[in-house]
Design a protein around this motif. Structure first.
Motif, PDB file in Angstrom:
ATOM      1  N   ALA A 390      -4.433  10.933 -12.694  1.00  0.00           N
ATOM      2  CA  ALA A 390      -5.744   9.664 -11.907  1.00  0.00           C
ATOM      3  C   ALA A 390      -5.467   8.398 -11.476  1.00  0.00           C
ATOM      4  N   TYR A 391      -4.400   7.743 -12.328  1.00  0.00           N
ATOM      5  CA  TYR A 391      -3.965   6.087 -11.886  1.00  0.00           C
ATOM      6  C   TYR A 391      -2.651   5.930 -10.701  1.00  0.00           C
ATOM      7  N   ARG A 392      -2.342   7.164 -10.752  1.00  0.00           N
ATOM      8  CA  ARG A 392      -1.241   7.237  -9.273  1.00  0.00           C
ATOM      9  C   ARG A 392      -1.829   7.744  -8.259  1.00  0.00           C
ATOM     10  N   ASN A 393      -2.984   8.434  -7.932  1.00  0.00           N
ATOM     11  CA  ASN A 393      -4.047   8.537  -7.011  1.00  0.00           C
ATOM     12  C   ASN A 393      -4.607   7.774  -6.888  1.00  0.00           C
ATOM     13  N   ALA A 394      -5.047   6.464  -7.689  1.00  0.00           N
ATOM     14  CA  ALA A 394      -6.330   5.520  -7.403  1.00  0.00           C
ATOM     15  C   ALA A 394      -5.440   4.784  -6.971  1.00  0.00           C
ATOM     16  N   ARG A 395      -3.966   4.781  -6.972  1.00  0.00           N
ATOM     17  CA  ARG A 395      -3.107   3.454  -6.184  1.00  0.00           C
ATOM     18  C   ARG A 395      -3.155   4.112  -4.984  1.00  0.00           C
ATOM     19  N   ARG A 396      -2.103   4.973  -4.569  1.00  0.00           N
ATOM     20  CA  ARG A 396      -2.968   5.194  -3.358  1.00  0.00           C
ATOM     21  C   ARG A 396      -3.820   5.312  -2.328  1.00  0.00           C
ATOM     22  N   LEU A 397      -4.890   5.407  -2.991  1.00  0.00           N
ATOM     23  CA  LEU A 397      -5.914   5.334  -2.406  1.00  0.00           C
ATOM     24  C   LEU A 397      -5.851   4.420  -1.759  1.00  0.00           C
ATOM     25  N   LEU A 398      -5.669   3.328  -2.877  1.00  0.00           N
ATOM     26  CA  LEU A 398      -5.881   1.656  -2.704  1.00  0.00           C
ATOM     27  C   LEU A 398      -5.635   1.337  -1.695  1.00  0.00           C
ATOM     28  N   ARG A 399      -3.425   1.781  -1.782  1.00  0.00           N
ATOM     29  CA  ARG A 399      -2.749   1.244  -0.855  1.00  0.00           C
ATOM     30  C   ARG A 399      -2.932   2.038   1.209  1.00  0.00           C
ATOM     31  N   LEU A 400      -3.453   2.819   0.716  1.00  0.00           N
ATOM     32  CA  LEU A 400      -4.394   3.837   2.273  1.00  0.00           C
ATOM     33  C   LEU A 400      -4.733   3.045   2.460  1.00  0.00           C
ATOM     34  N   VAL A 401      -6.189   2.394   1.665  1.00  0.00           N
ATOM     35  CA  VAL A 401      -7.482   2.168   1.997  1.00  0.00           C
ATOM     36  C   VAL A 401      -6.560   0.478   2.945  1.00  0.00           C
ATOM     37  N   ASN A 402      -6.146  -0.339   2.123  1.00  0.00           N
ATOM     38  CA  ASN A 402      -5.281  -1.423   2.409  1.00  0.00           C
ATOM     39  C   ASN A 402      -4.369  -1.203   4.191  1.00  0.00           C
ATOM     40  N   THR A 403      -3.460  -0.203   3.748  1.00  0.00           N
ATOM     41  CA  THR A 403      -3.168   0.041   4.974  1.00  0.00           C
ATOM     42  C   THR A 403      -3.895   0.257   6.290  1.00  0.00           C
ATOM     43  N   LEU A 404      -5.264   0.714   6.494  1.00  0.00           N
ATOM     44  CA  LEU A 404      -6.020   0.442   6.923  1.00  0.00           C
ATOM     45  C   LEU A 404      -6.840  -0.149   6.884  1.00  0.00           C
ATOM     46  N   LEU A 405      -7.088  -0.885   6.811  1.00  0.00           N
ATOM     47  CA  LEU A 405      -7.582  -2.096   6.489  1.00  0.00           C
ATOM     48  C   LEU A 405      -6.505  -3.010   7.286  1.00  0.00           C
ATOM     49  N   ASP A 406      -5.529  -2.844   7.243  1.00  0.00           N
ATOM     50  CA  ASP A 406      -4.649  -3.884   7.681  1.00  0.00           C
ATOM     51  C   ASP A 406      -4.407  -3.384   9.325  1.00  0.00           C
ATOM     52  N   PHE A 407      -4.813  -2.029  10.046  1.00  0.00           N
ATOM     53  CA  PHE A 407      -4.560  -1.544  11.237  1.00  0.00           C
ATOM     54  C   PHE A 407      -5.810  -1.920  11.736  1.00  0.00           C
ATOM     55  N   SER A 408      -6.813  -2.223  10.887  1.00  0.00           N
ATOM     56  CA  SER A 408      -8.286  -2.473  11.839  1.00  0.00           C
ATOM     57  C   SER A 408      -8.165  -3.208  11.903  1.00  0.00           C
ATOM     58  N   ARG A 409      -7.492  -4.376  11.447  1.00  0.00           N
ATOM     59  CA  ARG A 409      -7.678  -6.243  11.716  1.00  0.00           C
ATOM     60  C   ARG A 409      -6.734  -5.952  12.715  1.00  0.00           C
ATOM     61  N   ILE A 410      -5.395  -4.874  13.242  1.00  0.00           N
ATOM     62  CA  ILE A 410      -4.723  -5.311  13.891  1.00  0.00           C
ATOM     63  C   ILE A 410      -5.307  -5.009  15.433  1.00  0.00           C
ATOM     64  N   GLU A 411      -6.059  -3.932  15.559  1.00  0.00           N
ATOM     65  CA  GLU A 411      -6.733  -2.902  16.226  1.00  0.00           C
ATOM     66  C   GLU A 411      -7.963  -3.882  17.010  1.00  0.00           C
ATOM     67  N   ALA A 412      -8.449  -4.458  15.885  1.00  0.00           N
ATOM     68  CA  ALA A 412      -9.647  -5.843  16.063  1.00  0.00           C
ATOM     69  C   ALA A 412      -8.700  -6.791  16.731  1.00  0.00           C
ATOM     70  N   GLY A 413      -7.868  -7.138  16.868  1.00  0.00           N
ATOM     71  CA  GLY A 413      -6.894  -8.014  16.770  1.00  0.00           C
ATOM     72  C   GLY A 413      -7.653  -9.271  16.007  1.00  0.00           C
ATOM     73  N   ARG A 414      -8.037  -9.375  15.072  1.00  0.00           N
ATOM     74  CA  ARG A 414      -7.720  -9.913  13.868  1.00  0.00           C
ATOM     75  C   ARG A 414      -6.756  -9.848  12.781  1.00  0.00           C
ATOM     76  N   MET A 415      -5.669  -9.672  12.913  1.00  0.00           N
ATOM     77  CA  MET A 415      -4.993  -9.896  12.049  1.00  0.00           C
ATOM     78  C   MET A 415      -3.930 -11.067  12.720  1.00  0.00           C
ATOM     79  N   ALA A 416      -4.121 -12.118  11.250  1.00  0.00           N
ATOM     80  CA  ALA A 416      -3.807 -13.028  11.789  1.00  0.00           C
ATOM     81  C   ALA A 416      -2.331 -14.229  11.792  1.00  0.00           C
ATOM     82  N   PHE A 417      -2.190 -14.303  13.117  1.00  0.00           N
ATOM     83  CA  PHE A 417      -0.866 -13.641  12.831  1.00  0.00           C
ATOM     84  C   PHE A 417      -0.303 -15.565  12.725  1.00  0.00           C
ATOM     85  N   ARG A 418       0.353 -16.023  11.663  1.00  0.00           N
ATOM     86  CA  ARG A 418       1.003 -17.078  11.817  1.00  0.00           C
ATOM     87  C   ARG A 418       1.940 -17.431  11.654  1.00  0.00           C
TER      88      ARG A 418
END
Ligand code: ADP
Length: 814
Positions: A390-418
């Motif tokens: 359960a722990y492993r899969n929850a973390r996998r889900l978290l990783r997926l969510v984080n990556t999706l969030l990164d993608f959505s930021r990149i697509e929205a041009g909101r990925m702050a590039f510093r």
């Protein structure tokens, strides 16, 4: 009598033979000089159009081939006439040419000359190519002028029309907003301005049958809105006739061209374009295909100097076809751009949705991960495969969510590039070192070769993601051997090379490996869990840096991933603005779905004794989770929102407040502000919890005066460690405050004592003085001063020891 050459077959031969030449200055045919007879004979026996001016009167002779150039009006009257009279209309420029031949024997001519004359009952646009040659008489003088000519009207006009059609093909400019193609239609009308010899004027109407009217889109060669080009045509049958309304109605109904032949009888003169005469005819034609929702009607006037023949109709037909094509193109372009806009809108909505969903998933994930981590820390449940899975899969889900969030930021041009100048080698080394124990646990040798500094302007967070993804893949897909991580400066680029001796990638998969959600499904691939998003993110992040990400791989031998970004010139004296921040909380385990889940942070007893923590969160589950997590550390009180928290804080003065940011009534930042405004509570540290792991909310929270900030999801261990640290700081502050209060109290005591001593000494001294006991006075003052100086020394310190020397010590003699 035989007339050699003059007995040829044909109309003109017969007419010449019959003509009464005696009545002309040419004289009877029998008396003609040989030169005249020979020339006329030649003329009658050729198929080229020829005309002869003879003698001082320039008597006209012409052959059969020339006849059509004269039209119905001038033939046969021109035969035997005097040149100046026959050609009076064009003598202005023909005369000088003929005179030059007759007087000087000059040989002249011109090409495609416009020679407008009335040969068919109207002035016609006619072009000729001429040559004027002298015909010598027997005495050697110039007896006449032979005109050999060729009518080039058809050629000249068709070339001109071709140019018009070619111009129309490219006339329409792309317009941002042209839903029905009207703007394109106006562009084409404008392009017709140079074609006024063929189209003296034109009008374009937009017909709306349901409204029974047509609106003028534009005109050329005629004033829009004038009587002859009304803005709106009433097309209803009962409406009074207006210019063009019949034609427009007919075309709109039948979708076929409609010709008007009596313009000159119906209206006052209309603009003639290149010609002075008002057009007599016009053609109205449908514009836009049958699929076209709007029906436009194009009205083109016909040149007054041309017959509306088949060629002219074809030209006008092609003209309206060009209008149709341009309008259809514009409509299509508009529809495409609308579709693209709708798609972009959809994309924005999708990105917003992804981003919201990802945020929303983080809170429940925290609630799942926290208790699971607790279970993993408890001896009786730590070994349970269910808990681990359960722990492993929850973390996998978290990783997926984080990556999706990164993608959505990149697509929205909101990925702050510093981007900041950074030693990429050092940063990479730090990231790679996180894998040391993991690689060792898997029996892999991790070779990190990042000793030489390589400078580049990079966004450190992004670079970390690149390194973590590529290195974790290498570790994940390698069973034996090694994983190498190297950074080097190569041809102006900072190059990350991650090589492994792993399973490799089949060659047909290589081109797809950086696509989103692509995972190789060969037999070689072990059943390693993954999302297929990591490398896609790596490539996106490399692209943001103007860089590239590629792979070279041999199945069964290993893979080499190469990520290059533009480097800074090592010769440049680049200031690295700040040392590398190693505080990044990278959870390498979280990258590994099968990594052993443990962070060794057992629940510890509270060090601060009965510290009081106020937990504020509007989510009940979250509140309870926080309460459980913090129970071992402090007495926990719960509040549902900022206002509730404020009321409870006033009552209980908590040592620490842990508060969510987003809450109804008063949110976390509002709560902070309210606390800071109350002297009693201004010092209470606040840890803010937020689902938004981005930099902006962190800064906003810290700006508002938060002591700390935790991004959801966080582990129980992380939460506890932050709370512990903050509580320790509170304890320290409290202890310091208690010490300071004690010191103050002591000083007050001493000051009072000092006062007492001095007062007592004074009283004793006064009494002794009254009794005349001077010795007692001195000794009372001495003891009083001694006592006072001891206290003052204690209070202030007396390095020089001055206060300790009393008058008595100085053996004062009364
Ligand atoms: P994930 O690893 O989550 O599946 P990635 O986008 O990181 O997603 O990788 C995509 C695919 O590329 C993986 O599924 C794997 O098949 C292949 N791959 C990536 N790195 C390696 C590697 N170092 N060796 C072999 N295959 C790899």
């Amino acid at each position: 009598m035989t007339l050699p050459g003059l007995d040829a077959a044909g109309e003109m031969s017969a007419r010449i033979r019959r003509h009464d030449w005696a009545a002309t200055s040419a004289g009877p045919i029998e008396s003609w000089p040989t030169s005249l007879r020979t020339t006329v004979g030649t003329m009658l026996n050729t198929r080229y159009p020829m005309l002869l001016f003879w003698g001082p009167d320039l008597i006209c002779f012409y052959n059969d081939a020339f006849r059509p150039s004269l039209g119905a009006e001038m033939h046969p009257g021109a035969l035997g006439g005097a040149g100046r009279e026959v050609w009076s209309e064009v003598w202005e420029f023909t005369g000088p040419q003929v005179e030059a031949v007759m007087t000087q024997g000059a040989n002249t001519g011109f090409d495609d000359q416009l020679v407008p004359f009335d040969r068919n009952g109207y002035y016609e646009e006619i072009y000729f190519t001429y040559s004027y040659s002298p015909v010598y008489a027997e005495d050697g003088t110039v007896g006449g002028t032979l005109v050999v000519c060729n009518e080039t009207t058809t050629q000249v006009i068709s070339e001109r029309r071709m140019t018009t059609l070619q111009g129309l093909a490219t006339a329409a400019d792309p317009h941002d907003h042209d839903p029905n193609g009207a703007a394109a239609g106006r562009d084409l009308l404008a392009a017709l301005v140079t074609s006024d010899a063929d189209i003296p004027f034109a009008l374009l109407y937009d017909v709306s049958p349901e409204q029974g009217e047509a609106a003028l889109i534009g005109t050329v060669g005629i004033a829009a809105g004038s009587v002859d080009a009304p803005w709106v045509l009433d097309l209803r049958p009962e409406a009074p006739a207006m210019p063009w309304s019949d034609a427009v109605r007919a075309v709109a109904e039948r979708r076929r061209p409609f010709e008007i032949h009596d313009l000159h009888q119906r209206w006052a003169p209309l603009p003639g374009g290149a010609w002075p005469e008002s057009p007599r005819e016009a053609v109205a034609a449908p514009v836009g295909g049958s699929a076209h929702a709007h029906s436009f009607v194009l009205i083109t006037a016909v040149s007054a100097r041309k017959r509306l023949n088949a060629a002219y109709r074809r030209f006008l037909g092609l003209t309206s076809d060009q209008f149709s094509a341009a309008v259809a193109r514009a409509v299509r372009r508009h529809q495409e751009s609308e579709r693209a806009e709708r798609l972009a809108e959809l994309d924005r909505a999708k990105t917003a949705f992804l981003s919201t969903v990802s945020h929303e998933l983080r809170t429940p994930l925290t609630l799942v991960l926290g208790p699971l981590q607790n279970l993993l820390e408890q001896p009786d449940t730590a070994g349970s495969p269910e808990v681990q899975s359960a722990y492993r899969n929850a973390r996998r889900l978290l990783r997926l969510v984080n990556t999706l969030l990164d993608f959505s930021r990149i697509e929205a041009g909101r990925m702050a590039f510093r981007p900041r100048p950074t030693d990429v080698a050092a940063l990479t080394r730090d990231c790679a070192s996180l894998f040391t124990s993991l690689a060792a646990a898997r029996g892999l040798e991790l070779r990190v070769d990042c000793a030489e500094p390589v400078l580049a302007e990079i966004d450190r967070d992004m670079w970390e993601k690149i390194v973590l993804n590529v290195v974790s893949n290498a570790v994940k897909y390698t069973r034996h051997g090694h994983v190498g991580v190297r950074v080097e400066h190569r041809d102006g680029s900072a190059v990350l090379v991650v090589s492994d001796s792993g399973i490799g990638i089949p060659s047909d998969e290589v081109p797809l490996i950086f696509d989103r959600f692509h995972r190789t499904l060969s037999d070689l691939t072990p059943s390693v869990e993954g999302t297929g998003l990591g490398l896609a993110l790596v490539r996106e992040l490399a692209t943001i840096h103007d860089g590239t990400a590629v792979v070279h791989s041999t199945p069964g031998v290993g893979s080499t991933f190469v990520v290059s970004v533009p480097a800074l010139d090592p010769a440049d004296d680049v200031m690295l603005p700040e040392p590398l921040d190693n505080g990044h909380a990278i959870d390498v385990d979280a990258l590994f779905d099968d990594a052993a889940a443990s962070n060794g942070n057992g629940a510890e007893a509270a060090s601060g004794g009965a510290a009081r923590v106020l937990v504020v969160d509007d989510n009940r589950d979250m509140r309870e989770f926080l309460a459980r997590a913090l129970a071992p550390l402090a007495e926990v009180d719960l509040a549902e929102d900022g206002r509730d928290a404020l009321i409870r804080a006033r009552r209980q003065s908590p040592d620490l407040i842990v508060s969510d940011v987003m809450m109804p009534v008063i949110d976390g930042v509002g709560l902070l502000a309210a606390l800071r405004a109350e002297p009693e509570l201004a010092e209470v540290p606040v840890i803010l919890l937020s689902a938004r792991a981005d930099h902006e909310s962190l800064i906003a929270g810290l700006d508002a005066g938060a002591a700390d900030f935790l991004a959801k999801p966080f582990s129980t261990g992380e939460l506890r460690s932050r709370v512990r640290t903050n509580l320790a700081a509170v304890q320290l502050r409290k202890a310091r405050a208690a010490d300071a209060a004690e010191a103050l109290r002591r000083r007050e005591q001493q000051a009072l004592e000092l006062n007492d001593r001095i007062v007592q000494g004074m009283i004793v001294a006064r009494m002794a003085l009254d009794a005349g006991q001077l010795e007692t006075v001195v000794s009372a003052l001495d003891s009083s001063i001694k006592g006072a100086s001891t206290i003052i020394t204690e209070l202030l310190g007396d390095p020089a020891g001055l206060l300790r020397s009393t008058p008595a010590d100085l053996e004062m003699n009364p």
